[in-house]
Design an enzyme around this catalytic site. Structure first.
Site, PDB file in Angstrom:
ATOM      1  N   ASP A  11       0.659   2.073   9.029  1.00 23.09           N
ATOM      2  CA  ASP A  11       0.284   1.226  10.176  1.00 23.09           C
ATOM      3  C   ASP A  11       1.344   1.219  11.280  1.00 23.09           C
ATOM      4  OD1 ASP A  11      -1.783   0.597   8.456  1.00 23.09           O
ATOM      5  OD2 ASP A  11      -0.968  -1.359   7.907  1.00 23.09           O
TER       6      ASP A  11
ATOM      7  N   TYR B 107      -9.196   5.525   2.839  1.00 24.58           N
ATOM      8  CA  TYR B 107      -7.942   5.827   2.127  1.00 24.58           C
ATOM      9  C   TYR B 107      -7.481   7.276   2.242  1.00 24.58           C
ATOM     10  CZ  TYR B 107      -8.507   1.153   0.488  1.00 24.58           C
ATOM     11  OH  TYR B 107      -8.625  -0.207   0.468  1.00 24.58           O
TER      12      TYR B 107
ATOM     13  N   GLY C 141       0.839  -1.209   0.000  1.00 23.74           N
ATOM     14  CA  GLY C 141       0.000   0.000   0.000  1.00 23.74           C
ATOM     15  C   GLY C 141       0.868   1.250   0.000  1.00 23.74           C
TER      16      GLY C 141
ATOM     17  N   HIS D  58      -4.490  -2.226   9.732  1.00 22.18           N
ATOM     18  CA  HIS D  58      -4.389  -3.667   9.486  1.00 22.18           C
ATOM     19  C   HIS D  58      -4.569  -4.416  10.807  1.00 22.18           C
ATOM     20  CE1 HIS D  58      -2.396  -7.098   7.099  1.00 22.18           C
ATOM     21  NE2 HIS D  58      -3.626  -6.911   6.700  1.00 22.18           N
TER      22      HIS D  58
HETATM   23  O1  F6P Z   1      -1.018  -1.375   5.181  1.00 22.83           O
HETATM   24  C1  F6P Z   1      -1.584  -0.140   4.926  1.00 22.83           C
HETATM   25  C2  F6P Z   1      -3.062  -0.271   4.784  1.00 22.83           C
HETATM   26  O2  F6P Z   1      -3.555   0.992   4.455  1.00 22.83           O
HETATM   27  C3  F6P Z   1      -3.787  -0.844   5.997  1.00 22.83           C
HETATM   28  O3  F6P Z   1      -3.951   0.126   6.988  1.00 22.83           O
HETATM   29  C4  F6P Z   1      -5.056  -1.354   5.371  1.00 22.83           C
HETATM   30  O4  F6P Z   1      -5.569  -2.427   6.095  1.00 22.83           O
HETATM   31  C5  F6P Z   1      -4.599  -1.824   4.027  1.00 22.83           C
HETATM   32  O5  F6P Z   1      -3.411  -1.139   3.740  1.00 22.83           O
HETATM   33  C6  F6P Z   1      -5.553  -1.587   2.891  1.00 22.83           C
HETATM   34  O6  F6P Z   1      -5.058  -2.263   1.784  1.00 22.83           O
HETATM   35  P1  F6P Z   1      -5.456  -2.054   0.267  1.00 22.83           P
HETATM   36  O7  F6P Z   1      -4.723  -0.856  -0.237  1.00 22.83           O
HETATM   37  O8  F6P Z   1      -4.960  -3.293  -0.413  1.00 22.83           O
HETATM   38  O9  F6P Z   1      -6.932  -1.895   0.226  1.00 22.83           O
END
Ligand code: F6P
Length: 343
Positions: free
Chosen positions: A139, A267, A15, A183
């Site tokens: 995170d 996001y 991410g 997470h």
């Molecule tokens: O690891 C960063 C993070 O933003 C977490 O906080 C969250 O659970 C995850 O990525 C979301 O992932 P993705 O971008 O795959 O939806």
């Protein structure tokens, strides 16, 4: 140590987060200006190494990017070692990565990512590639480092969002539940909960009891506090196939009858320009990584340890997650001030 001009590749994986460009710039500029290296950017994480998508990084295209959020290289959640359900690798991606690394005549690959990325980085270094890892994530859960860049920026955004919920919660005499990313770890929830004066803070590391949460909110009403802020980590355990905030809000409403609303910040926490703190940490990680390469000290992840930048072997990092200790100083202080963790 060889005198040959070194050629290095850089990729960002997992991410995205604020500060990635500052880290790319830190590695790239130090490698080019101080060490005379050639620097190649790899697009979209490990996918770019599989598909051979590269761009040369120069002093010119590394200029002016420290302020930018996201990553100029792009990123992906490509996990080259992940097997299909039947247990076979359909395409041998690790082999393609090793072949393309050799074909590019890389002396080292700098991999900027979180826990999953560091596991992949370690496995690739076991295949014989020279790898340096740089930890990043909002995170803050990468094992082995006190801090990752991205966290401070996300913390500011989450704190501002909760501040805004305060005014509307107060006006309507409501209970506001906000879900924060992280997470499986509760760092962002704990820190933003403290910074914004959250009344209830639920993190995955502390199992909660809904009846205790309800009691704590009812007590607040009895004590003349007309509204409450409940900060919930996305990773808390709950029985529903729903967002944590949806479940918690519905339970609060049911158990207390208090008018409750939920917000899932999502996001927005990962987007936008990095804070000064993240720019500085990312730059320090980047320049340190370039220095490790000069010294051919490979197979390491750059870390922050009590404010100083060091490194640790990737072999120690892979597969671990840094969770909030349940006796963390912030938790103890918040408890003293009457915050509820639902336990
Ligand atoms: O690891 C960063 C993070 O933003 C977490 O906080 C969250 O659970 C995850 O990525 C979301 O992932 P993705 O971008 O795959 O939806």
């Amino acid at each position: 140590m060889s005198d040959k001009k070194k050629r290095i590749g850089i990729l960002t994986a997992g991410g995205d987060c604020p500060g990635l460009n500052a880290a790319i710039r830190g590695v790239g500029k130090t490698a080019i200006i101080d060490h005379g290296m050639e620097v190649i950017g790899i697009n979209s994480g490990f996918l770019g190494l599989i598909n051979k998508e590269y761009i040369p990084l120069t002093e010119e295209n590394l200029s002016g990017i420290i302020t930018l959020g996201g990553t100029i290289l792009g990123t992906s959640r490509e996990k080259p070692y992940k097997k299909k359900r039947n247990g076979v690798l359909v395409v041998d991606k690790p082999k393609l990565i090793v072949d393309h690394y050799k074909e590019m005549n890389f002396d080292c690959l700098v991999v900027i990512g979180g826990n999953g990325t560091m596991s992949t980085a370690h496995r690739l270094s076991e295949e014989g590639l020279n790898i340096i890892g740089i930890p990043k994530t909002i995170d803050n859960d990468v094992w082995g480092t006190d801090n990752t860049f991205g966290f401070d920026s996300a913390l500011s955004i989450a704190t501002e969002a909760i501040d805004r919920l305060h005014t509307t919660a107060n006006s309507h005499r409501r209970t506001m539940v906000i879900e924060i990313m992280g997470h499986h770890a509760g760092w962002l929830t704990l820190y933003s909960g403290m910074a914004s004066g959250g009344d209830v803070i639920l993190i995955p590391e502390i199992p909660y009891n809904m009846k205790k949460v309800a009691k704590c909110l009812e007590e607040r009403v009895k004590n003349g506090k007309p509204f409450s802020i409940v900060v919930v980590a996305e990773g808390i355990k709950h029985p529903k196939k729903a967002h944590a905030a949806n479940y918690i809000a519905q339970q609060i409403q049911e158990l207390t009858g208090l008018e409750t609303r939920e917000t899932i910040l999502g996001y927005i926490q990962r987007g936008g320009s990095p804070t000064a703190t993240d720019r500085i940490l990312a730059t320090r990680f980047g320049t340190y990584a370039a220095d490790l390469i000069v010294n051919e000290n490979y197979g390491q992840m750059v870390i922050e340890d009590q404010g100083a930048i060091h490194h640790r072997p990737l072999s120690e990092i892979g597969g671990k997650t840094r969770l909030v200790p349940t006796d963390h100083e912030l938790i103890q202080q918040l408890r003293k001030m009457g915050a509820c963790f639902g336990d």
